[in-house]
Design a protein around this motif. Structure first.
Motif, mmCIF file in Angstrom:
data_model
loop_
_atom_site.group_PDB
_atom_site.id
_atom_site.type_symbol
_atom_site.label_atom_id
_atom_site.label_comp_id
_atom_site.label_asym_id
_atom_site.label_seq_id
_atom_site.Cartn_x
_atom_site.Cartn_y
_atom_site.Cartn_z
ATOM 1 N N ASN A 64 13.738 25.439 27.447
ATOM 2 C CA ASN A 64 13.507 25.717 28.862
ATOM 3 C C ASN A 64 12.921 24.509 29.600
ATOM 4 O O ASN A 64 12.861 24.499 30.830
ATOM 5 C CB ASN A 64 12.559 26.919 29.028
ATOM 6 N N ARG A 75 27.552 33.911 23.166
ATOM 7 C CA ARG A 75 26.457 34.654 22.530
ATOM 8 C C ARG A 75 26.932 36.058 22.128
ATOM 9 O O ARG A 75 26.560 37.040 22.768
ATOM 10 C CB ARG A 75 25.263 34.712 23.490
ATOM 11 N N ASP A 114 23.570 38.261 20.597
ATOM 12 C CA ASP A 114 22.472 38.600 21.512
ATOM 13 C C ASP A 114 22.626 37.762 22.778
ATOM 14 O O ASP A 114 22.363 36.552 22.759
ATOM 15 C CB ASP A 114 21.111 38.343 20.860
ATOM 16 N N LYS A 115 23.040 38.404 23.842
ATOM 17 C CA LYS A 115 23.276 37.716 25.113
ATOM 18 C C LYS A 115 21.983 37.386 25.843
ATOM 19 O O LYS A 115 22.007 36.688 26.859
ATOM 20 C CB LYS A 115 24.163 38.578 26.011
ATOM 21 N N ASN A 116 20.855 37.871 25.338
ATOM 22 C CA ASN A 116 19.580 37.726 26.045
ATOM 23 C C ASN A 116 18.768 36.516 25.601
ATOM 24 O O ASN A 116 17.665 36.299 26.099
ATOM 25 C CB ASN A 116 18.740 38.997 25.845
ATOM 26 N N ILE A 117 19.277 35.729 24.658
ATOM 27 C CA ILE A 117 18.539 34.561 24.171
ATOM 28 C C ILE A 117 19.342 33.292 24.442
ATOM 29 O O ILE A 117 20.553 33.340 24.643
ATOM 30 C CB ILE A 117 18.208 34.682 22.670
ATOM 31 N N ASN A 118 18.669 32.155 24.443
ATOM 32 C CA ASN A 118 19.323 30.874 24.724
ATOM 33 C C ASN A 118 20.266 30.388 23.631
ATOM 34 O O ASN A 118 21.342 29.855 23.936
ATOM 35 C CB ASN A 118 18.276 29.794 25.007
ATOM 36 N N ASN A 159 23.453 31.330 17.819
ATOM 37 C CA ASN A 159 23.145 32.686 18.288
ATOM 38 C C ASN A 159 22.994 33.612 17.087
ATOM 39 O O ASN A 159 22.041 34.400 17.008
ATOM 40 C CB ASN A 159 24.242 33.179 19.229
ATOM 41 N N THR A 167 23.568 44.394 21.615
ATOM 42 C CA THR A 167 23.113 43.278 22.462
ATOM 43 C C THR A 167 24.146 42.165 22.633
ATOM 44 O O THR A 167 23.868 41.164 23.288
ATOM 45 C CB THR A 167 21.825 42.629 21.884
ATOM 46 N N GLN A 217 27.372 39.765 23.660
ATOM 47 C CA GLN A 217 27.932 39.373 24.946
ATOM 48 C C GLN A 217 29.360 39.871 25.049
ATOM 49 O O GLN A 217 30.191 39.515 24.225
ATOM 50 C CB GLN A 217 27.911 37.833 25.057
#
Length: 305
Positions: free
Chosen positions: A128, A226, A229-233, A251, A303, A305
Motif C-alpha cells: 500500500n 484474484r 480472494d478478491k478482497n486482498i492485494n 493470491n 470469496t 473473483q
C-alpha cells in the motif's frame, strides 16, 4: 499532595498523541544498490564476450539461489509446508546463502510478519506504500516501528530449535562470502574466464535473483487476477511465477500459505515444486501439505473473483 497512580500514568500515556512516523533513508544501502544495478547493466552490455560455459554456470547459480529462497527459506522454514531430511536441509541452507537475502531465520521472521500483518505498517514491504517501496524501497529505509513492535510476537521457536537454521545464522557472513561470491567467481576461472568477467557475472546473477524475489512483493501484489480472494492485494501473476521459480501464484499462496506448491496447478511454471517433488522421490522431502479440492472449491465460491 495528590499522587498519580500507575494506572493513571498509563492512561495519560495512552491518550498522548503518537509520534508521527518519519521515513529515514539508509544511504549506505542506497549507494550499494545503485552500484550493484549499474554494474549489472554494464555487464549486460558485454554479455556476448563471456564464455558459453560462464553463461551456463551463471544460469545454474540463478536456479540454485532461487531454490534456496523458495524451497528453503520460504516453503520449508517460513511456512513449514513440507518436511525435509537433514541432508536436504543442509543443502538448502547452502543454496540460501548463495542468494544472500538475509539468513533463513531473519528471512522467515520477516515473511511471517508479512503474512500476519499483510498490507499494514507492520508488513515489512507493505504494498500500500507503492510499487517502489514494496519492490526495493523497504530495504533502503529504516523499518517502520510497527514492524519491530509487532514482529516480536511472531513465533520463531521452531526455527530456534532447528540446528541447521541456527548454524547458518551464526556463520551467515562466512557462508555468504563462500557461496555468493567465492564459489561463483572461482568456478568460471577454471575454464579460463577472466576474474573481472567472473566477478561481473556474479554481480549480475545476484542482482537478477534479488529483483525476481522482489517482484513477488511488488508485481504479484499489484497486477493479476484474484480467483481465490478478491478482497486482498496478492494476485496470480504467471510472469512472476516464471521468473521466481513458481512464486507468482500469490493470491492462492496468501489464501493457502501452508500449501507446499504455493499453487493450485502443481508444477506448472513452478520449478520449486518440481524440485521438492524430485527430492520426495529420493525420500528427502516428506509430508507435503496440499489443499483439498473441497476446501479449494468452497473458498473460490465464497470469496473468489
Amino acid at each position: 499532595m495528590q499522587t498519580i497512580t500507575e494506572t493513571q500514568t498509563s492512561e495519560i500515556l495512552a491518550m498522548a498523541p503518537e509520534k508521527k512516523y518519519r521515513m529515514q533513508i539508509v544511504w549506505r544501502n542506497v549507494l550499494l544498490m545503485i552500484a550493484l544495478h549499474l554494474a549489472s547493466l554494464y555487464t549486460i552490455t558485454i554479455l556476448h564476450t563471456a564464455a558459453p560455459l560462464t553463461l551456463a554456470w551463471t544460469l545454474l547459480c540463478i536456479i540454485i539461489s532461487e531454490v534456496g529462497v523458495t524451497a528453503g527459506a520460504h516453503r520449508l522454514w517460513a511456512h513449514k509446508s513440507y518436511k525435509a531430511k537433514l541432508p536436504l536441509r543442509i543443502l538448502l541452507a547452502f543454496f540460501n546463502s548463495m542468494a544472500f537475502q538475509n539468513s533463513i531465520l531473519e528471512w522467515s521472521r520477516d515473511h511471517r510478519s508479512h503474512h500476519k500483518f499483510s498490507e499494514t505498517d507492520a508488513d515489512p514491504h507493505n504494498s500500500n506504500r507503492g510499487f517502489f517501496f514494496c519492490h526495493i524501497g523497504w530495504l533502503l529505509v529504516k523499518k517502520h516501528p510497527d514492524v519491530a513492535k509487532k514482529g516480536k510476537g511472531i513465533d520463531l521457536s521452531d526455527l530456534y530449535d532447528d540446528h541447521v537454521v541456527m548454524f547458518q545464522n551464526r556463520f551467515y557472513l562466512p557462508s555468504v562470502l563462500l557461496m555468493c561470491f567465492i564459489v561463483p567467481i572461482a568456478v568460471p576461472m577454471y575454464w579460463g574466464e577472466t576474474f573481472l568477467m567472473s566477478y561481473l557475472m556474479c554481480l549480475l546473477r545476484y542482482c537478477l535473483v534479488l529483483n525476481c524475489t522482489w517482484m513477488v512483493n511488488s508485481v504479484a501484489h499489484m497486477w493479476g487476477y484474484r480467483p481465490y480472494d478478491k478482497n486482498i492485494n496478492p494476485a496470480e501473476n504467471s510472469f512472476v511465477a516464471l521468473l521466481a521459480s513458481g512464486e507468482g501464484y500469490h493470491n492462492y499462496h496468501h489464501v493457502f500459505p501452508y500449501d507446499y506448491s504455493t499453487s493450485e496447478y502443481g508444477v506448472k511454471l513452478n520449478l520449486t515444486t518440481t524440485f521438492i517433488d524430485t527430492m520426495a522421490l529420493f525420500g528427502l522431502a516428506t509430508h507435503r501439505r496440499k489443499v483439498s479440492p473441497e476446501v479449494l472449491a468452497a473458498r473460490i465460491k465464497r470469496t473468489g473473483q
